[in-house]
Structures are given as structure tokens and as C-alpha cells.
Design a protein around this motif. Structure first.
Motif, mmCIF file in Angstrom:
data_model
loop_
_atom_site.group_PDB
_atom_site.id
_atom_site.type_symbol
_atom_site.label_atom_id
_atom_site.label_comp_id
_atom_site.label_asym_id
_atom_site.label_seq_id
_atom_site.Cartn_x
_atom_site.Cartn_y
_atom_site.Cartn_z
ATOM 1 N N ARG A 195 46.890 77.585 14.798
ATOM 2 C CA ARG A 195 46.878 76.039 14.662
ATOM 3 C C ARG A 195 47.218 75.361 15.891
ATOM 4 O O ARG A 195 48.412 75.268 16.040
ATOM 5 C CB ARG A 195 47.871 75.919 13.162
ATOM 6 N N GLY A 196 46.189 75.022 16.688
ATOM 7 C CA GLY A 196 46.387 74.623 17.881
ATOM 8 C C GLY A 196 47.545 73.557 18.170
ATOM 9 O O GLY A 196 48.380 73.510 19.139
ATOM 10 N N TRP A 197 47.757 72.531 17.106
ATOM 11 C CA TRP A 197 48.698 71.690 17.443
ATOM 12 C C TRP A 197 50.025 71.967 17.379
ATOM 13 O O TRP A 197 50.800 71.435 18.085
ATOM 14 C CB TRP A 197 48.469 70.429 16.314
ATOM 15 N N ASP A 208 50.520 72.738 21.010
ATOM 16 C CA ASP A 208 50.283 71.504 21.901
ATOM 17 C C ASP A 208 51.453 70.660 21.957
ATOM 18 O O ASP A 208 52.144 70.104 22.796
ATOM 19 C CB ASP A 208 48.982 70.457 21.417
ATOM 20 N N GLY A 238 59.599 64.531 21.829
ATOM 21 C CA GLY A 238 58.306 64.800 22.192
ATOM 22 C C GLY A 238 57.693 64.409 23.607
ATOM 23 O O GLY A 238 58.853 65.029 24.447
ATOM 24 N N ARG A 257 48.674 80.487 26.876
ATOM 25 C CA ARG A 257 49.198 79.405 27.464
ATOM 26 C C ARG A 257 50.293 79.756 28.488
ATOM 27 O O ARG A 257 50.575 80.796 28.889
ATOM 28 C CB ARG A 257 50.090 78.528 26.520
#
Lengths: 364, 1146
Positions: free
Chosen positions: B229-231, B234, B271, B321
Motif C-alpha cells: 500500500r504505497g501511501w 510515501d 508530516g 525506496r
């Protein structure tokens, strides 16, 4: 040139379109042929009463982006080359609150401050000063994203009414709108459904065939990437994307994730020129807050109603006394054990203002 | 309330309210409603929706339904339901019918879909709010349902691994308690993750699934996070922590409220860079990570004794990544597990981003256990008569490798042969042999001909077979029918092919088979491979433009084959499609190096292997390295960024990424180096007339100068830029774009900040001067046109769109601090940006102060030292007053002199009771002690660390980060204490030694920044370290000069004579002969050596990095300081008439 596909779900002009098409293609055979030409299965609209069939068909055509095709199909079936122009004329003659005129019981000089919107000013936009300034910021491109959150029934979707009103009042000339509401689905709503529908509303044919084993999250990302890749970036006038109703329980988390991705994309200018309104996202990350103006609207309560009625009375040139205000507020909000819904409150407000304040102003 | 309201409209409403969706006919309304009434009802109360089957239906609008359901009694609703001819079959309808019937289903008996239906119903009937229990259950089912499906579809043991995981989770209570004690006492206790590595299909996810919903279901709190789940990736640690919290809240109502609160705080403060984050002019803006305090809050909220098992799946995605992210995630996981003793982290993937040293344990799943493998083989060979002995033999030979087992099962199924003999004679390439054996038994020769070369393409369709493969495979020409037949034949080869995830019916080779066989075919048959790639490029180029519905897939495949051919940048750019190509990053390893480098330039954030970087040209290296460097810096890993930048130098030996190197040095606090590089690069840019780059470099240089507090030079640089900016803004065309606005505002706010810091410093120094009773001003505030500058900044900021300012939190903070008082608009924006970080009721002035404080912290350091010194002075002054009062009382009591004797009282004040004497230490002994410590300290530190670590640190302060830390801190603390109690001859001596003592304490308290990976806080503190060092050594240099005197300044001297005396250069007549000429020379030499050392530090430290003279200079200065005190102490010890104190005692 005007395209019927620009009409959105819930647009008050759809009634006029329905009435017109039902009148034009009254015969069942004609209707079925037109539907078939427009790519809509006729068997879904097999009602004996043409009006009922056309009511469903027109609404479905709007949802599927086929209204333009449907109007053209009817023109083809009827061999009427000016049918389209006739319909456009009827739409243009529709009365709107913003257009003003003698028939209107409520008028407001500044459309941004209008408290009553829609045909015959039949919808009340109670309070929402933050919402108004948020929309104004979007229109001026001070911000590109507006997120509206609030409890169920607080009136988050009223932003759509206000935007429609501003369009009527020629405040957003040339702007285009792509509205996707989760109310369009009777069941669960996933991120992929939402993203694909958005692409369709934007007029982008993505040629995607979901249904493989690809993860929903990856597919949503791919769809958004494709939208970004094919989005016409050189348009002079902005397109407003509106994602409505993300707080509904039938909406999957993936749909909210899709909206979050879109917020960042629009905020970063990946879709330019675009404004984005999202209703029903209750939490924003720090990153999303950088790009989005976040309006958290409260449930309509006593103080908001007082403020609203006072402002409306002021617009109508009437000074409310304290006793009057108390009585009106109690009358509108009700005092029973069952709380009034926003729709009921709206109806009560309109009734009150039309029968009391507007009449008083007119000297009645 | 009425059972059913009379009237057509009410009846229609009630009937529609008990249906989730409906067709008009289902309402049975023909009997009582006219068509007009029906139309009115539909248009006013209903909307058109798509039902779960995809059919358009009507639905009552939410507000109408809510009103009906809340106001109508159940019997009336039941009656309405009974009168309907048809009902939909979906979860919402089921919930409605349960509601109408008055039956409640417990949430734990509802599946996810039913829970959503129930929640929708609750929303209709309950008004605002969502019931937490239902939502929690739904959230948890959303996590676990895919795992349940996984366990249902395949469960091949891995019992050994499962057992190890369970032991890791359970961990002994005593062991944990001991670990906790260790953590508390030393702060070094780290709980590392348990790692599982294995090929696809080796059972990793099954192990994780069993830990969540197997026998332990409900025993522990668990969170399952899959990095596909890429998020999650990210968002980094913040997203991981947020998802962890969400899942914990979903499972355990006991912590739901706390978890909601933590999530809210997390989203508000963490964040992407926050307003308090960074300096606006830096290219990389620091990413805020998870606040440690939130981990503490979670730890306190988890009152249950249950373990919290954090399961991370698809770790290979993290491994793809960049390393900065992998390091940050690891650091967060370790912090999490260390802060919350009940947390255990287990992570699994095909490839790992971390080494075994970073794991509690690394378990590699190479082959299945024998019993698991047997179960798998049995399931794959159902219908084939084969003995268990044969199966076990195969398992032993292939060592349980899942792919080999699949291929062997294929051979058994296809041929009935025992594959063992073949495996046994194959020294390696078992899978290749098995694969060949399978190919041999494909009956259709055309299918067989296509099967192996077909590995070169990723997708198989009849079109691909006909146009791309037929000719290279020797079966051309093919018609459509033949191509379709071959395609069907391949589809039946389940061991080799499976359906493509594109969902369009295409086939693809099994990924594991292709991964094994593709390199071999590329190596063995290069000509044919190239021919297939070229044909595929042409085929997909054609289909992308002509076949509807295939554009995205065609473009992706076309790019794949172009990349496989290693086409040049121009050719690839012409056909590039970012969205279509994203999927290709997953098969990066298949491409030649040049194509991999090209992909890396298109998709940032992926890990670039060192070998790949080595093969890159300088241009490619710059392109792929720059994003990685910036991410390192964003994540606070400036040391790693610098190391990466210095991995390669240009032909002239200079930096290939000078701007990034400057920023890395700046972040590491190596300001002189950064300044030097910045100036060199700026000159180069000037020669090249590269205006944009020049601007960036000037801003960088000004930032560095500002941080070095060389404000005048920084101001001059920025003022020049501001002048150019004004000229640009004066032009109407082209309009100023957003980026330029930001750049202009950065310059203006930097200038305003400099002016404010200059004023602030002057103010503090004035306060200091007053404190020290020294009535002179030695710092003149330069004249700055602050009012004009402020007005200019306000005008520019207010004309800049809000969205542009919100996207630059650091700049917005600076604007708040510099012009917040003058601009309400800016202040409103700052308040919005600081929401969650400041008190909601904060006053405008408070907001400006908060923003200004943040802006100041990024640059100021001296202020701290000055403030600290003021505090110390006041404390010392207070102590002196008390001492004086006590002494006066004592003197009065023994009648030594009258307490009211003002002149004597003044003398006593100048020479208060020596605290050292009270503990029996004489002044000479003090001097000897101080001198001895100072003389020995540098050599002890250097020798000690060389023995223990075999490392010589670059400065004395750097020994703080060595095993000699305690000696360093203790020695300086002792020096500080001794100097603070040192009485000296007069008040000037005491002021100087107090200053030096305070400096010594500050030197010990505020360590220098570490040589590598210094955090901003460490860098900031290091300024105070060096400030205190300068302060101490300057005072000691003057003291060394003054040691040439042998008493307080005599009375009756002229001002000039007093000043000469004060600096240790008395006239011959003022000498009493107790200090020999040799001694005086020693003291003066020491004083000047110290001063020379101080003066040389800055210029010498700007020499090339290969030579850093700091340690030598510090050592020389310390030796000089020690020598002066040691000699003075030794001399005074043997002097016939000793010090003032001895005289006093006499």
C-alpha cells in the motif's frame, strides 16, 4: 459552446430537460430507439408513463456523462435539427434566484452573500460564512483546495448549492465543473469507482480495465497518474472538481485515500488550472493542510440561526427585535424530542422568511 | 405518532424508506398514486443511484429517509415492507429489515459489508456521529479479511518460523523487566525487529497471517501493515504510526479515545515540514517525524498487559525506496519498540532494506520444511499416482525451494516421470532443467516453439504471438486462428503462465519462472531477444494509437521493450508516459544499467545501487544522486548526504553537486567549509553568467554568514539581491510567478531577521554591560532601513496567494515573526499554519513572538550564552552579597573593625571572604591545581582516546563523543568551580576568573557538535560551546598577562597607567620585585600565545579539510593557560610575602 454533459446531478435544469424530452419522444418506440442510439439499455426504462421513463433516463444519462448523446439521439429520431436549440432556449428562460426579476421574493445584490439560492430561491444556505469565504478564495485562486467537514446532516453538501447559485449569477464565467458524489452509488463506494467516475466526468477516456489482481490502492494511483498525464493543462478557465459525501459509511477508506492524493496533486499544481472541493474528510494530515483550506462547519444551532435570521432581515431592510428573533428561532429549530433535519429546518426558514420578513419588508 | 400517515405521499415515503434502492414498480404504487404524484415524489424526494449490481435504481434521499425512519413506528414500517412486491438483496436492505423487525445482530457476527450497512442505518436513525464499536469492528475486519482469505487458500506451515516468532513475541517477563531496567538506567536498550526474508510463495505472509488470526487471535493486540500500500511508504513513519494507531483503536475499545487523541496530535504536528521546521532558503525542508512524546502517551494508554505485535509485510517495497527512508523507518520502529516494552515488530519481505545487524533475528526462508513441502507437492500433484517416497526424494533434492517444487510437480503431472534423476545429475540450475523438461512435453509444436522465447515479452496475447513472436520463433506466418490456438495452448500451461493483472485476459509468464529464465535466454540468444524486443516496440506503438482500450498498457509495454533495448534518452523521452511507466519500476532489475539510470531520473525516491551509480556518467550521477541527497537532508541525515555527495568528484576535483554539498555542510555546522565552497562555486557561476544558480548561491552564502553571525556581510549580499528583485518587480511583464515571489520574500525576511538579531544582540550586550558595571558600548547597531523593508515585505506578502505561502511553512513562520505585527492578513495565515502547535486563544502579539522565536532559534546562539552568563552573574552576585553580609557579621562580632567603617567595608567588599580558604585551600594551591589540570587535560584526552579507540578527535570538545567524555566534563567543571572561587588580587581578577569559570562550565555543559550527522539542536548547542570557549580563553589570556603583577592595582595612578597595569605591563616603579623578569616573560608569552591561538582559529579552520588545526590550537592554548597558572602558583607558594589572602591572614 454549451454541452448538456455540463449539467450535473441534482441540477434544477434537469427537470426542464426531462419534460422537454418526454414531450419530444412521447412514443415508446422513439424512446427506446433514442436510448439505444445513446448507448443506454432501453429495457431499464420500460415504464408505460413516458415521464417516469425519461426521468430515470435523464438522471442516469447525467451520471454516465451521456446526456449530450441522449439529446442528440432524440433529435436524430425525431429528425428535428433545431431540437437542441429549442431545449437550450427553454433552459435559458428558466428563472433563477440569482437572475433576479420581479418574480423573486428574495434578492441579494452580492451573490456571494446570498442566503437563498436555487429556482425561486427555494433553498436556504444557513450561516456558512466560512464556506463562502473558502469558495471566494478558490475563485480567486488564493487557495486551490477546500475541504469541508462536519457532522452528518450539518449541510456540507450545501457548497454545491452555493456554487450553482454563483454560476447562475455569472460569477464563475467559463468555469467547468466535474462533480462526483458518493450519493450516486446505492451500495459501497471504492476508491477505484470514485477515481474512474471522476475521470469520466473530466471527459478523459482512460482505457483502463480494472478487474485484474491489481491492488485497489495501486490502481487508484495509476488512475490519478493517468488523469494528471492527460489533463489539459493549457486551459484558460479553471475546472472545479467536487468530491461530495466522503464521510458516508458505505464509502471505503480507499475512496478517502483517493481524495487525499487528489488534494496533494491539486495543491502541488499537477492539475492546472483546477479547484478542488472535498466534503466529508474529517481528518487532514499536516501535508494536506498545507494545500487545503479546511472549513469545519457546525450543526445548525440556536446561535447560528440567530445570526442567519438577523443577517437576512438586514438584507431585507428589516430590524428584528429580540422577542421576535427568539420566537422565530424557536419556531424554525422546533422544540420536540425529535430533532429537525437540515431539510426541515431549511423549509421552516424559507417559510418564515417568505411569510414574515419578506412580507414585512414589502409592507405586508 | 401515527402507525402510517395517511395520504399518498406519506405512503410512498414509508415504502421507499424501507428499501435500500428501488425500481418504481417495486413500490406497488399503481393502485393509489397517480403518475403525477409518483413523478412529484421521485423528483422531490428521491435520487437516481447505481445499485451494488451496477443497475440504475431510485433511492429515497438520506434526509427524507432519516425523517421517516425516526418518526414512524415499527409496525407501520413492517406493514409497508410487507406490501412491497420486491426487495433488493444487499447489506443495507438487510440492516433495514433487521431494524424494521426489531432484531439486533451483535457486531461480532457481522461481516464487513453488513457492518457498513448497519453503519449507514445508524446514520439514518441516529443523526450525528458514528457508533465507535461498529466502526472499530469494521476497521479491523478490513485489515484481517484479506489475511483470512490467504489462510483459506493456502496454508503451508512454516511451523518452525512461526514458533520462533511466537517466542520472540512472548519473550520472558523477567527478561523484559531486566531489559526495561537496562533501558531506564542507561538509555541504550533497543528492541530490534524480527526479520523474515524469503522468495515469493515461501510462506512469509502466511506466517504473519497466523500470528494475527491464527491460534493467537485475540491474545495480542496486533497491527498488520503491508508496504504494497504505497501511501504507507510515501507517508513514512508518520503514516505507519497513524495506521498502527488506527488498527489498535479498532481492536480494543479501551484505548480508542486515547488513540483518537494521539492520531489527532500526530496529524497536527508531524508530516512534511512544519512551520517550526527549517530555514526557508534551504532546498531541502526538514520532515518532521513522530514525536517521541506521542510514543510515551501511547505507552501509557496501553494499560493492558497484552503484547502489541506490529507485523510489516512486503518489505521489499521499502527496500526499493531510498536508504534515507529505510533508515528513518527502522529508527522509528526501534524507537517504538524501545519506548513501549510490550511492542514486538516482525517484518517480512522478498528483499530486506536492513542488515542482519539491524535485526533482533534474521530468518531466511530458503526452502519449505519437509512436511510443509510434502503438503504442497501433494496438493499440486493431485490425480497423479506417485509414492510419498518419490515426493520426499524430490523435496530433499530441491531443498524445499517453492519454485522448484512447483516445476517438479509440473513434470510429474505432465510426464509422470520421477524428476529426481534429472535433479540429481544437475549440479546447479535445477529450475532451468525442470523448466526445459516441461517445455519438452508441450504437445503442440507451435506452442512449444513460442513458449520459451515468449519469456522475452511480459504479456502474451494472440496479437503478440502473431506479430511479435511468430517470426523469431520460426512459425511465421500465422493467421489469427492459429495465433488464438497457440494462445489457448499457453493458457493451459498453468505451471508456466497465468492471467495478467491488467484484467484484459492477456497471459503472463509466472514471475518467478521468468525471473529465473529471462537472464539465461538473453545471454544465450541475444540476436533473437533483440529481434523480439524490436518487434514488440513496433507492435505496441501501433496498438497504442489504434486499438481502443489498450493505450495505457500498450504504452507501458512499448516503454518496457525500449528500455530493454537500452535506447537513448531522446528516443525514450519522445514516447514517455509517466503514468503508464510507473509500473516498470517494479521490474527495474531486468533493464540494462543505462535504462535503470534513465528510470531513476524519472522516478525519484527509489534506491540507486552503488554499483549502478558507479556506472553512470557524471551527468547521470548528478541526476540520480541529487534527489537522494535532498531526502537524506530532509530526514536529518546530513552526514550521509555529504558522504554520498563526496562519493564522486568532478574532473577538476570539485564537487559535482556543490549546492547540495554547501547545504549539507551548513546542516552539519561546518560553516567555514560551507562558506568557502559557496564562495568558490559562486565565482564559478559568475564566470559562467549562470544567473539563476548565482542567485541560489548568494542566498546560501548569506544564510551561512547569517548563521556565523557575520550579519553585516550577509546583509550586503542580500541587499544586492533585493535591489535586483525590486527592479524585476517594477516591470509589469511578465508577471511575477509564484516561485519568484517566494525567492523575493526569502531575501526580504532574511534581511529583516538580520536587522532584528542585530538589535537583539545589541540590547543583550547593553544588559550585560550594565550587569558587569562596565559603562561602555562596544557594539554599535548598524543603521538598517527596517521600516521601508517591512513595508515592502508586507506589500509583497499580502499580494502573494495564500496557497503559495501555506506551501512554504518555514517562510510563513519567518513572515509571522518579522511582519506579523504589521499585517493582519499574514498573521491570520500564520495562525492557520500553526494550528495545533500554539494555544488556540493566543494573542496576536503572542503569535508574532512565537513565530519570531522559532525564526530566531534557527540562527541565534550567542544569545543563549549571553543569557546564561547573565544568570550566572546574578547568581554569583547574590552569593557574594550573602558572603559579604556573613563576613561583616563575623567581623563585627569579633570587633576586628567597625561594621560601620565605610572605607573598610568597601575594601572588604572588594576582597570578600575567600571560600577556598574556608575549605583550607590557599590561593597558590588553587593556582597550582588549575594549572596542573589545564596542562594535563589535552594530553590525557588524546592519549586516553587513542588507547581506547585509536582515534584522534578534531577538537578537544569532540572528546565529548568519546569514552573520555566524563573526564572532559569533570575536568572543565572542576576548572570552572576553582576559577569561580579564586579570589585574585582585586575585583578585576575576580570578574575575569568568574567569566572564565562560567565559560568553563558552559564549555562542559554545551558540547561541540559531533563530527558527523549533527542534529540542528546539536549544531545550535555547539555555538554556545565555542562561544564559551572563546569567552573563557580570552579571560584567561588577560589573566596570564595580569600575573606579571603581584598585587591589586595601586592607587594614585593615571588612567593610562592603570590600564597598563591592568594588562600586566606595570611601570618599573610599580613593581614590588616579587615577580621576576623571567616570570613576567613567561606570563606575557602565555597570554599572547593564547590570544594568538584564538585569533588563528577562524582563518586556519578555513584551510582545506585535509588539515584541521583546531585540536592543535586548543592544545597550545590550554598548555599556555596551564603553564601561566602553574608557574604563578609555584612562584607564589615560595614567595616570602604571598598573596593578598595570606597577607590578610597574617
Amino acid at each position: 459552446m454549451f454541452s448538456f454533459n455540463e449539467l450535473n446531478r441534482g441540477d434544477s435544469r434537469l427537470i426542464v430537460v426531462t419534460r422537454f424530452l418526454a414531450r419530444a419522444a412521447h412514443d415508446r418506440g422513439e424512446r427506446e430507439t433514442a436510448l439505444e442510439i445513446a448507448g443506454m439499455p432501453p429495457e431499464l426504462y420500460e415504464r408505460d408513463i413516458p415521464w417516469l421513463a425519461w426521468l430515470a433516463a435523464v438522471n442516469d444519462a447525467v451520471n454516465q456523462g451521456k446526456l449530450e448523446a441522449l439529446v442528440e439521439a432524440v433529435a436524430t429520431v425525431k429528425l428535428d435539427s433545431v431540437l437542441r436549440q429549442s431545449l437550450e432556449r427553454e433552459l435559458a428562460n428558466m428563472p433563477t434566484a440569482a437572475a433576479g426579476g420581479d418574480r423573486m421574493w428574495y434578492q441579494c445584490v452580492n451573490p456571494w452573500d446570498s442566503r437563498f439560492v436555487g429556482p425561486d430561491a427555494s433553498r436556504a444556505v444557513i450561516d456558512r460564512s466560512g464556506l463562502r469565504s473558502g469558495l471566494r478564495d478558490l475563485a480567486r485562486e488564493q487557495r486551490r483546495v477546500l475541504v469541508i467537514s462536519g457532522a452528518a446532516g450539518s449541510g456540507k453538501s450545501h457548497s454545491l448549492l452555493l456554487i450553482e447559485h454563483l454560476q447562475d449569477a455569472h460569477q464563475l464565467i467559463g468555469h467547468r465543473f466535474a462533480i462526483v458524489s458518493t450519493h450516486e452509488w446505492g451500495g459501497e463506494v471504492t476508491g477505484v469507482q470514485l477515481a474512474l467516475t471522476l475521470a469520466r466526468r473530466l471527459g478523459l477516456d482512460l482505457d483502463l480495465k480494472p478487474g485484474g489482481d491489481e491492488l485497489g490502492d495501486a490502481l487508484v494511483r495509476k488512475i490519478l497518474d493517468l488523469i494528471a498525464g492527460r489533463y489539459p493543462q493549457d486551459q484558460a478557465s479553471p475546472c472545479w472538481i467536487i468530491l461530495d459525501g466522503l464521510d458516508r459509511p458505505l464509502v471505503h477508506e480507499s475512496a478517502r485515500d483517493m481524495a487525499r492524493r487528489l488534494i496533494v496533486m491539486v495543491g502541488l499544481g499537477a492539475l492546472r488550472p483546477t479547484r478542488l472541493i472535498v466534503t466529508g474528510l474529517d481528518e487532514l494530515t499536516n501535508e494536506e493542510r498545507r494545500y487545503a483550506s479546511w472549513e469545519r462547519i457546525p450543526v445548525i444551532d440556536d446561535s447560528l440561526m440567530r445570526e442567519f435570521l438577523s443577517a437576512v432581515a438586514g438584507q431585507l431592510g428589516y430590524q428584528l427585535r429580540q422577542g421576535e428573533l427568539d420566537a422565530y428561532v424557536a419556531g424554525v429549530l422546533g422544540s420536540g424530542t425529535v430533532l429537525r433535519t437540515l431539510g426541515e429546518v431549511e423549509d421552516a426558514v424559507i417559510d418564515l422568511v417568505r411569510t414574515r420578513l419578506a412580507v414585512s419588508h414589502d409592507g405586508g | 405518532m401515527a402507525a402510517e400517515a395517511p395520504g399518498t405521499a406519506a405512503t410512498l415515503l414509508t415504502r421507499a424508506a424501507v428499501l435500500s434502492v428501488f425500481d418504481v414498480g417495486w413500490l406497488n404504487a399503481d393502485d393509489f398514486a397517480s403518475s403525477d404524484e409518483l413523478i412529484g415524489f421521485l423528483t422531490s424526494a428521491c435520487e437516481r443511484v447505481i445499485d451494488p449490481e451496477g443497475t440504475p435504481r431510485w433511492r429515497l434521499r438520506d434526509d427524507q429517509r432519516g425523517r421517516v425512519l425516526r418518526s414512524t413506528e415499527r409496525p407501520a414500517l413492517r406493514s409497508a415492507l410487507g406490501q412491497l412486491s420486491h426487495r433488493p438483496d444487499d447489506a443495507v436492505q438487510a440492516a433495514l429489515e433487521r431494524f424494521v423487525a426489531g432484531t439486533n445482530a451483535p457486531p461480532d457476527q457481522l461481516d464487513a459489508s453488513a457492518l457498513r450497512g448497519q453503519l449507514q442505518l445508524e446514520r439514518w436513525i441516529g443523526g450525528a456521529g458514528v457508533p465507535g464499536e461498529l466502526q472499530g469492528r469494521l476497521d479491523w475486519l478490513t485489515v484481517t479479511d484479506p489475511l483470512r482469505r490467504l489462510l483459506t487458500s493456502k496454508l503451508y506451515g512454516r511451523q518452525g518460523t512461526l514458533q520462533n516468532c511466537q517466542e520472540f513475541i512472548d519473550g520472558g517477563v523477567e527478561e523484559e523487566a531486566a531489559a526495561e531496567r537496562q533501558r531506564v538506567s542507561s538509555g541504550s536498550f533497543l528492541v530490534l525487529p524480527f526479520l523474515i526474508e524469503g522468495v515469493g510463495g515461501s510462506g512469509k505472509s502466511s506466517v504473519l497471517a497466523q500470528l494475527i488470526i491464527g491460534p493467537r487471535d485475540g491474545a495480542d493486540l496486533a497491527a498488520y501493515l503491508s508496504f504494497d500500500r504505497g501511501w504507507l511508504l510515501d507517508g513514512g513513519p508518520v503514516a505507519i504510526f497513524d495506521e498502527l494507531l488506527r488498527q489498535l483503536g479498532a481492536q480494543w475499545a479501551g484505548c480508542r479515545a486515547a488513540v483518537t487523541d494521539i492520531r489527532s496530535r500526530l496529524r497536527g504536528t508531524a508530516g512534511v515540514s512544519s512551520p517550526a521546521g527549517d530555514i526557508a532558503s534551504r532546498a531541502a525542508q526538514s520532515v518532521q517525524s513522530v514525536d517521541q512524546e506521542l510514543l510515551g502517551v501511547l505507552s501509557r494508554a496501553l494499560t493492558s498487559r497484552r503484547r502489541v505485535v506490529v507485523l510489516l509485510d512486503s518489505l521489499e517495497e521499502l527496500a526499493r525506496r531510498d536508504q534515507a527512508l529505510a533508515d528513518e523507518v527502522h529508527s522509528f520502529l526501534v524507537s517504538l519498540a524501545s519506548a513501549i516494552p510490550s511492542v514486538r515488530v516482525i517484518a517480512a519481505g522478498r528483499a530486506l532494506p536492513w542488515t542482519s545487524a539491524q535485526a533482533y533475528r534474521l530468518e531466511k526462508l530458503i526452502g519449505l520444511d519437509e512436511e510443509d513441502a510434502l503438503a504442497l507437492l501433494r496438493s499440486l500433484t493431485t490425480g497423479v499416482r506417485v509414492t510419498e517416497g518419490v515426493l520426499r526424494e524430490v523435496i530433499t533434492l530441491v531443498k524445499g525451494n517453492p519454485l522448484s517444487l512447483h516445476l517438479a510437480a509440473g513434470v510429474l503431472n505432465r510426464t509422470g516421470d520421477n524428476p529426481s534423476w534429472m535433479i540429481a545429475v544437475t549440479e546447479d540450475n535445477v529450475q532451468g532443467q525442470l523448466y526445459s523438461r516441461l517445455l519438452d512435453h508441450i504437445r503442440d509444436p507451435d506452442v512449444r516453439a513460442v513458449a520459451h522465447p515468449g519469456l522475452v515479452v511480459r504479456r502474451l496475447t494472440p496479437g503478440v504471438i502473431k506479430v511479435v513472436l511468430a517470426e523469431p520463433c520460426g512459425i511465421a506466418p500465422l493467421d489469427d486462428t492459429a495465433a488464438a490456438r497457440i494462445f489457448t495452448g499457453l493458457a493451459e500451461e498453468a505451471t508456466l503462465c497465468e492471467r495478467s493483472p491488467d484484467g484484459d485476459g492477456a497471459l503472463m509468464h509466472r514471475l518467478d519462472v521468468r525471473a529465473i529464465m529471462l537472464p539465461a535466454i538473453t545471454r544465450d540468444r541475444p540476436g533473437m531477444t533483440r529481434q523480439i524486443h524490436e518487434a514488440a516496440v513496433e507492435y505496441y506503438r501501433w496498438t497504442a494509437g489504434t486499438v481502443p482500450g489498450d493505450e495505457s498498457v500498450s504504452r507501458r509495454e512499448e516503454l518496457y521493450h525500449r528500455l530493454m533495448l537500452g535506447q537513448d534518452r531522446e528516443a525514450l523521452d519522445r514516447r514517455w508516459d509517466q503514468a503508464a511507466a510507473r509500473d516498470l519500476t517494479a521490474v527495474m532489475d531486468e533493464f540494462p544499467a543505462s535504462s535503470q539510470l534513465y528510470l531513476h531520473t524519472k522516478f525519484e525516491g527509489l534506491r540507486v545501487a552503488a554499483a549502478l551509480r558507479m556506472s553512470a556518467t557524471d551527468y547521470e550521477w548528478q541526476q540520480v544522486t541529487r534527489p537522494t541527497v535532498l531526502r537524506y537532508m530532509e530526514r536529518g541525515q546530513a552526514g550521509s548526504a555529504l558522504a554520498l555527495i563526496r562519493e564522486r568528484r568532478g574532473p577538476d576535483g570539485g564537487s559535482l553537486l556543490p549546492e547540495e554539498e554547501i547545504e549539507a555542510l551548513d546542516r552539519l555546522g561546518r560553516l567555514p567549509e560551507a562558506l568557502k565552497l559557496s564562495r568558490g562555486t559562486r565565482e564559478q557561476a559568475e564566470r559562467q553568467s549562470d544567473v539563476a544558480r548565482l542567485r541560489t548561491l548568494i542566498v546560501s552564502e548569506a544564510r551561512i554568514l547569517e548563521r556565523m553571525r557575520r550579519w553585516a556581510t550577509a546583509w550586503d549580499l542580500l541587499a544586492g539581491l533585493a535591489e535586483l528583485d525590486r527592479a524585476r518587480r517594477a516591470k509589469p511583464e511578465p508577471p511575477l510567478d509564484d516561485d519568484l515571489r517566494i525567492q523575493h520574500l526569502i531575501v526580504l525576511t532574511s534581511m529583516l531577521r538580520i536587522a532584528r538579531n542585530e538589535r537583539r544582540l545589541a540590547e543583550r550586550l547593553r544588559n550585560l554591560a550594565v550587569t558587569l558595571l562596565l559603562r561602555f558600548r562596544w557594539y554599535q547597531v548598524p543603521h538598517r532601513p527596517v521600516a521601508d523593508l517591512t513595508a515592502e515585505t508586507v506589500a509583497l506578502a499580502e499580494s502573494t496567494p495564500q496557497r503559495v505561502l501555506y506551501a512554504q511553512p518555514s517562510l510563513l513562520r519567518d513572515l509571522g515573526g518579522e511582519i506579523g505585527e504589521k499585517s493582519d492578513a499574514v498573521l491570520r495565515l500564520v495562525k492557520g499554519a500553526l494550528e495545533g502547535l500554539v494555544d488556540p486563544g493566543i494573542t496576536p502579539a503572542g503569535l508574532v513572538a512565537a513565530a519570531a522565536l522559532d525564526a530566531t532559534v534557527t540562527t541565534a546562539g550567542l544569545g543563549w550564552a549571553v543569557s546564561l552568563f547573565s544568570v550566572i552573574r546574578r547568581a554569583v552576585g547574590s552569593i557574594s552579597s550573602q558572603r559579604r553580609a556573613r563576613k561583616l557579621a563575623r567581623q563585627a562580632s569579633r570587633g576586628w573593625r567597625s561594621a560601620s567603617d565605610s572605607s573598610q567595608d568597601y575594601q572588604d567588599y572588594k576582597a570578600p571572604l575567600n571560600p577556598a580558604e574556608k575549605i583550607g585551600v590557599t590561593q597558590p594551591a588553587l593556582r597550582l591545581s588549575i594549572g596542573s589540570i589545564a596542562l594535563l587535560l589535552p594530553f590525557v584526552l588524546i592519549a586516553g582516546n587513542s588507547i581506547l579507540n585509536n582515534v584522534v578527535e578534531p577538537s578537544l570538545g569532540s572528546y565529548y563523543y568519546s569514552p573520555m567524555r566524563n573526564i572532559l566534563v569533570c575536568a572543565y567543571s572542576v576548572l570552572g568551580a576553582l576559577m569561580l572561587v579564586y579570589p585574585g588580587y582585586d575585583v578585576a581578577d575576580r570578574l575575569l576568573t568568574n567569566l572564565a569559570g562560567a565559560g568553563a562550565f558552559a564549555f562542559a555543559l554545551f558540547p561541540a557538535a559531533p563530527a558527523h550527522d549533527a542534529t540542528p539542536t546539536q549544531t545550535l548547542i555547539s555555538y554556545d560551546h565555542w562561544t564559551s570557549w572563546f569567552m573563557m580563553m580570552t579571560a584567561l589570556a588577560i589573566m596570564a598577562l595580569r600575573f606579571a603583577n603581584s598585587g591589586p592595582t595601586p592607587t594614585g595612578l593615571t588612567l593610562w597607567q592603570r590600564q597598563r597595569y591592568a594588562l600586566g605591563f606595570p611601570n618599573p616603579g610599580e613593581m614590588d620585585g616579587r615577580v621576576s623578569a623571567f616570570e613576567a616573560m613567561v606570563y606575557r608569552s602565555c597570554g599572547f600565545i593564547i590570544l594568538a591561538g584564538l585569533a588563528a582559529v577562524v582563518p586556519l579552520s578555513m584551510l582545506p579539510q585535509a588539515y584541521d588545526p583546531l585540536l592543535e590550537l586548543e592544545t597550545v592554548a590550554m598548555v599556555a593557560f596551564g603553564t601561566s597558572w602553574f608557574v604563578k602558583g609555584r612562584a607564589s607558594l615560595f614567595s616570602p610575602v604571598e598573596d593578598y589572602a595570606q597577607r590578610e591572614n597574617a
